[in-house]
Design a protein around this motif. Structure first.
Motif, PDB file in Angstrom:
ATOM      1  N   VAL A 165       0.843  -1.203   0.000  1.00 33.27           N
ATOM      2  CA  VAL A 165       0.000   0.000   0.000  1.00 33.27           C
ATOM      3  C   VAL A 165       0.878   1.253   0.000  1.00 33.27           C
ATOM      4  O   VAL A 165       0.629   2.213  -0.725  1.00 33.27           O
ATOM      5  N   TRP A 168       2.610   1.674  -3.411  1.00 34.96           N
ATOM      6  CA  TRP A 168       1.653   2.181  -4.404  1.00 34.96           C
ATOM      7  C   TRP A 168       1.479   3.698  -4.248  1.00 34.96           C
ATOM      8  O   TRP A 168       1.483   4.456  -5.209  1.00 34.96           O
ATOM      9  N   ALA A 169       1.354   4.147  -2.992  1.00 33.53           N
ATOM     10  CA  ALA A 169       1.160   5.576  -2.729  1.00 33.53           C
ATOM     11  C   ALA A 169       2.408   6.376  -3.086  1.00 33.53           C
ATOM     12  O   ALA A 169       2.328   7.462  -3.667  1.00 33.53           O
ATOM     13  N   THR A 172       2.842   7.064  -6.670  1.00 30.16           N
ATOM     14  CA  THR A 172       2.003   8.168  -7.148  1.00 30.16           C
ATOM     15  C   THR A 172       2.743   9.494  -7.022  1.00 30.16           C
ATOM     16  O   THR A 172       2.692  10.350  -7.910  1.00 30.16           O
ATOM     17  N   ILE A 173       3.461   9.648  -5.896  1.00 27.40           N
ATOM     18  CA  ILE A 173       4.166  10.906  -5.632  1.00 27.40           C
ATOM     19  C   ILE A 173       5.325  11.103  -6.613  1.00 27.40           C
ATOM     20  O   ILE A 173       5.767  12.232  -6.841  1.00 27.40           O
ATOM     21  N   VAL A 205      -6.012   5.896  -9.266  1.00 27.33           N
ATOM     22  CA  VAL A 205      -5.032   5.633  -8.206  1.00 27.33           C
ATOM     23  C   VAL A 205      -5.724   5.101  -6.943  1.00 27.33           C
ATOM     24  O   VAL A 205      -5.298   4.112  -6.351  1.00 27.33           O
ATOM     25  N   ALA A 209      -5.631   1.331  -5.296  1.00 31.60           N
ATOM     26  CA  ALA A 209      -5.070   1.211  -3.945  1.00 31.60           C
ATOM     27  C   ALA A 209      -5.993   0.357  -3.076  1.00 31.60           C
ATOM     28  O   ALA A 209      -5.544  -0.549  -2.376  1.00 31.60           O
ATOM     29  N   ARG A 245       1.671   7.526   3.140  1.00 30.77           N
ATOM     30  CA  ARG A 245       2.380   8.234   2.049  1.00 30.77           C
ATOM     31  C   ARG A 245       1.388   9.010   1.236  1.00 30.77           C
ATOM     32  O   ARG A 245       0.462   8.447   0.742  1.00 30.77           O
TER      33      ARG A 245
ATOM     34  N   PRO B  82      -3.774   7.067  -1.628  1.00 34.72           N
ATOM     35  CA  PRO B  82      -2.536   7.844  -1.601  1.00 34.72           C
ATOM     36  C   PRO B  82      -2.795   9.344  -1.462  1.00 34.72           C
ATOM     37  O   PRO B  82      -3.799   9.866  -1.966  1.00 34.72           O
ATOM     38  N   LEU B  84      -1.476  12.081  -2.708  1.00 39.89           N
ATOM     39  CA  LEU B  84      -1.597  12.913  -3.911  1.00 39.89           C
ATOM     40  C   LEU B  84      -2.992  12.777  -4.517  1.00 39.89           C
ATOM     41  O   LEU B  84      -3.602  13.757  -4.959  1.00 39.89           O
ATOM     42  N   LEU B 169       3.747  14.283   5.374  1.00 39.19           N
ATOM     43  CA  LEU B 169       2.727  14.322   4.321  1.00 39.19           C
ATOM     44  C   LEU B 169       2.426  15.728   3.826  1.00 39.19           C
ATOM     45  O   LEU B 169       2.017  15.915   2.680  1.00 39.19           O
TER      46      LEU B 169
END
Lengths: 245, 231
Positions: A165, A168-169, A172-173, A205, A209, A245, B82, B84, B169
């Motif tokens: 998890v 994956w996050a 994205t960043i 996204v 997730a 994240r 996430p 973002l 974050l």
């Protein structure tokens, strides 16, 4: 809001948004590839030392501190440092632009939950059970393979689930450093001031997730060898070292 | 504008684009302070709001236990999204603003805080509650003077995790132009300006540890009874 939703629908219906390097298909493949590779690497690199240290009962402070440090260090900062620093942001095979920098960052942030949960899982194996196994004449290797590992498995898998998890996050960043993955659809939308595009990217996204998390939860249940009998007591056990994240 | 005394122009670490560059810090002090302050207030507002909402949810769940699965399940699902993507999903409602970032960060903090508050309250010994009731404590007084203080170690543990995560974050908030030190990171991506990246990254980590230290100190002050046990 209704306009945005209509726009999102239109975005998904436009074939141009699906194809090409900037398209949904390519970005999704990049994202899945990055997540899969980074998870595999984090497990291969993190699990053996964590399980071994847990078996020996050494290095507990290290295992816990790795999680605390992993939580305090911003993913975004690490990605920027790697991308404009030593690793660079050249294209890296199927992983796309800044692929290597992204992969390194993903593995770095995937390691803490893998290590901490595997270590804690090994240490939390009931000491009486370990003593009994020794009393039956098991040597260190047998104890590890036949008693400790199976009993630690729920937490080990919980750690991997958390890692996936988080990876994956983090992937994205990567878009914030013009890296690969689905985050690029979001950042592209921001640059074009196209709110439906931002939403379309974010939806893909988020939905993936949640799907991946559910799939890992199922895998975790399947891989618990001690079985459903103990479920009543172990279901509430939270994995350690979760960080967002 | 403060100019560095030692390095002549062209020789400076800013021109050489070095990671460690005191000249950058002194010459851009104003800009850095501005983003640092934004980072601090976004973090503080998010964590405080998160704590208030989490406490309300936890008390709701205690009164209506049927809600527990729903509340914990929902906060966990949000946590899986996430950062973002969550900021992006909030964009149509709150636009390019600190509000977008704060709402996202509050939602994330709930996962940890609700669980830890519930765990802390569940851990209060039943005989202590009985004794207080026997002494004539009403529900509200029981909660604020007996149960919550005894739940404090668990609540504070959750608060520390939530705060440190929130500091990290907040940087992602740069996507909606409200990322505190993350703003410095995002502008440095295009210019490849290493002094700025290094300074922002180090300040972020220092900020997280500072918040953590403050919370540890606050916890010691608020739970004097744990000190005699050496905990």
């Amino acid at each position: 809001m209704l306009d945005v939703l209509r726009g999102v629908l239109a975005w998904f219906q436009d074939p141009a948004n699906w194809s090409g390097e900037e398209g949904l298909v390519n970005r999704l493949v990049e994202h899945l590839l990055l997540t899969g590779t980074a998870t595999l690497l984090a497990v291969l690199l993190g699990l053996p030392p964590a399980v071994w240290l847990g078996h020996l009962g050494k290095g507990g402070l290290l295992a816990v501190n790795i999680s605390n440090i992993g939580r305090a260090v911003p993913t975004f900062a690490v990605l920027v440092v790697l991308a404009i620093g030593p690793v660079g942001s050249a294209a890296f095979g199927p992983y796309g632009r800044a692929g290597l920098a992204t992969l390194v960052a993903l593995v770095l942030f995937g390691l803490p939950p893998v290590i901490t949960n595997a270590y804690v899982g090994m240490r939390e194996v009931d000491r009486d059970t370990v003593e009994a196994a020794r009393g039956m004449g098991m040597d260190g290797g047998q104890l590890l393979r036949r008693v400790e590992l199976p009993l630690a498995m729920p937490l080990i898998v919980a750690g991997v689930r958390l890692a996936v998890v988080q990876i994956w996050a983090t992937a994205t960043i990567a878009a914030l450093v013009a890296g690969p993955g689905l985050g690029r659809i979001i950042t592209l939308g921001f640059r074009r001031q196209d709110v439906p595009e931002v939403w379309a990217g974010a939806l893909v996204v988020a939905v993936f997730a949640l799907l991946i998390e559910r799939a890992m939860a199922l895998a975790q249940r399947r891989l618990d060898p001690v079985g459903q009998a103990r479920r009543a007591t172990s279901a509430g056990r939270l994995p350690v070292g979760a960080s967002k994240r | 504008m403060v100019l560095s005394e030692e390095a002549p122009a062209g020789e400076s670490c800013m021109v050489r684009n070095e990671w460690v560059c005191p000249e950058y810090v002194s010459s851009r002090a104003e800009l850095i302070t501005e983003d640092l302050l934004q980072h601090v207030w976004i973090t503080v507002v998010s964590v405080v709001l998160g704590l208030v909402v989490a406490l309300a949810l936890a008390l709701l769940v205690r009164r209506y236990p049927k809600l527990e699965d729903g509340v914990v399940g929902t906060t966990t699902a949000i946590y899986t999204v996430p950062s973002l993507a969550l900021f992006a999903l909030l964009l149509p409602f709150t636009g390019l603003s600190a509000t977008t970032v704060i709402i996202g960060l509050v939602l994330y903090s709930l996962t940890i805080l609700v669980r830890n508050i519930l765990a802390g309250l569940d851990g209060v010994p039943a005989d202590v509650v009985e004794a207080a009731r026997g002494m004539g404590y009403g529900e509200r007084r029981l909660l604020w003077t007996v149960e919550l203080p005894l739940a404090l170690p668990s609540v504070m543990a959750g608060l520390r995790v939530a705060t440190v995560s929130t500091v990290a974050l907040t940087t992602v908030g740069a996507i909606v132009s409200a990322g505190g030190l993350g703003n410095l990171l995002l502008t440095a991506v295009n210019t490849q300006f290493k002094p700025q990246v290094f300074t922002a990254a180090v300040l972020c980590v220092l900020l997280a540890f500072t918040f953590d230290l403050v919370l540890v100190g606050a916890q010691r002050l608020m739970t004097p009874w744990t000190r005699t046990r050496g905990a």
